[in-house]
Design an enzyme around this catalytic site. Structure first.
Site, PDB file in Angstrom:
ATOM      1  N   GLY A 124      19.511  22.117 -18.998  1.00  0.00           N
ATOM      2  CA  GLY A 124      20.605  21.288 -18.572  1.00  0.00           C
ATOM      3  C   GLY A 124      21.983  21.496 -19.626  1.00  0.00           C
ATOM      4  N   GLN A 125      22.016  22.758 -20.015  1.00  0.00           N
ATOM      5  CA  GLN A 125      23.085  23.113 -20.789  1.00  0.00           C
ATOM      6  C   GLN A 125      24.219  23.197 -20.036  1.00  0.00           C
ATOM      7  OE1 GLN A 125      23.015  26.597 -23.033  1.00  0.00           O
ATOM      8  NE2 GLN A 125      25.186  26.396 -24.145  1.00  0.00           N
ATOM      9  N   HIS A 170      26.066  23.783 -29.360  1.00  0.00           N
ATOM     10  CA  HIS A 170      26.332  22.583 -29.890  1.00  0.00           C
ATOM     11  C   HIS A 170      24.842  21.915 -30.174  1.00  0.00           C
ATOM     12  CE1 HIS A 170      26.546  22.219 -25.588  1.00  0.00           C
ATOM     13  NE2 HIS A 170      25.992  21.016 -25.685  1.00  0.00           N
TER      14      HIS A 170
HETATM   15  P1  AMP Z   1      24.940  20.136 -22.889  1.00  0.00           P
HETATM   16  O1  AMP Z   1      24.454  19.748 -21.544  1.00  0.00           O
HETATM   17  O2  AMP Z   1      23.818  20.394 -23.683  1.00  0.00           O
HETATM   18  O3  AMP Z   1      25.645  21.596 -22.543  1.00  0.00           O
HETATM   19  O4  AMP Z   1      25.981  19.033 -23.186  1.00  0.00           O
HETATM   20  C1  AMP Z   1      27.234  19.034 -23.127  1.00  0.00           C
HETATM   21  C2  AMP Z   1      27.807  17.983 -23.550  1.00  0.00           C
HETATM   22  O5  AMP Z   1      29.219  17.805 -23.902  1.00  0.00           O
HETATM   23  C3  AMP Z   1      27.436  16.708 -22.584  1.00  0.00           C
HETATM   24  O6  AMP Z   1      26.665  15.662 -23.257  1.00  0.00           O
HETATM   25  C4  AMP Z   1      28.863  16.016 -22.352  1.00  0.00           C
HETATM   26  O7  AMP Z   1      28.957  14.779 -22.187  1.00  0.00           O
HETATM   27  C5  AMP Z   1      29.640  16.695 -23.473  1.00  0.00           C
HETATM   28  N1  AMP Z   1      31.075  16.918 -23.402  1.00  0.00           N
HETATM   29  C6  AMP Z   1      31.925  17.483 -22.179  1.00  0.00           C
HETATM   30  N2  AMP Z   1      33.078  17.710 -22.219  1.00  0.00           N
HETATM   31  C7  AMP Z   1      33.490  17.065 -23.520  1.00  0.00           C
HETATM   32  C8  AMP Z   1      34.338  16.525 -24.186  1.00  0.00           C
HETATM   33  N3  AMP Z   1      35.740  16.838 -23.522  1.00  0.00           N
HETATM   34  N4  AMP Z   1      34.521  15.756 -25.227  1.00  0.00           N
HETATM   35  C9  AMP Z   1      33.402  15.231 -25.634  1.00  0.00           C
HETATM   36  N5  AMP Z   1      32.108  15.655 -25.153  1.00  0.00           N
HETATM   37  C10 AMP Z   1      31.943  16.413 -23.953  1.00  0.00           C
END
Ligand code: AMP
Length: 107
Positions: free
Chosen positions: A91-92, A98
């Site tokens: 799901g990344q 992060h």
């Molecule tokens: P992952 O699926 O672990 O890669 O998580 C990525 C996360 O980044 C998701 O929960 C998104 O909602 C978040 N995300 C993507 N773009 C932004 C952004 N510009 N500001 C804050 N969060 C973001």
């Protein structure tokens, strides 16, 4: 890294709702929160994903993890989950390491 959305946030080319910052780490609210509190803790140095952390300084990894606890404390959270997705199959979506800090605690 060019074309990395979190690098752009770190460089202030894209705005974020900042929670905490020091020389190594930035923490900001997730744009699509999956809980009452949903913060992302991000090392400023670009690391694609968790499985690469052995290639990076232990100090940076320690600072990132300590920042998670620091942010939780700052926000008054006692009950929370931390989550790291590693790889597209997990799901990344953003390929810059992060840590999700997630809590439904009322603060
Ligand atoms: P992952 O699926 O672990 O890669 O998580 C990525 C996360 O980044 C998701 O929960 C998104 O909602 C978040 N995300 C993507 N773009 C932004 C952004 N510009 N500001 C804050 N969060 C973001």
């Amino acid at each position: 890294m060019k074309d990395c959305i979190f690098c752009k946030i770190i460089k202030e080319e894209i705005p974020c709702k900042k929670v905490f910052e020091n020389e190594s780490v930035l923490a900001f609210y997730d744009i699509k929160p999956k809980a009452r509190t949903h913060v992302l803790i991000v090392p400023k140095q670009h690391i694609n994903q968790f499985s690469e952390i052995e290639e990076f300084s232990s100090d940076l990894i320690a600072q990132t993890m300590k920042s998670v606890a620091h942010v939780a404390k700052m926000l008054g959270l006692d009950h929370y989950k931390i989550l790291v997705n590693n790889g597209a199959g997990s799901g990344q979506e953003v390929f810059h390491l992060h840590i999700h800090l997630i809590s439904d605690q009322i603060i």
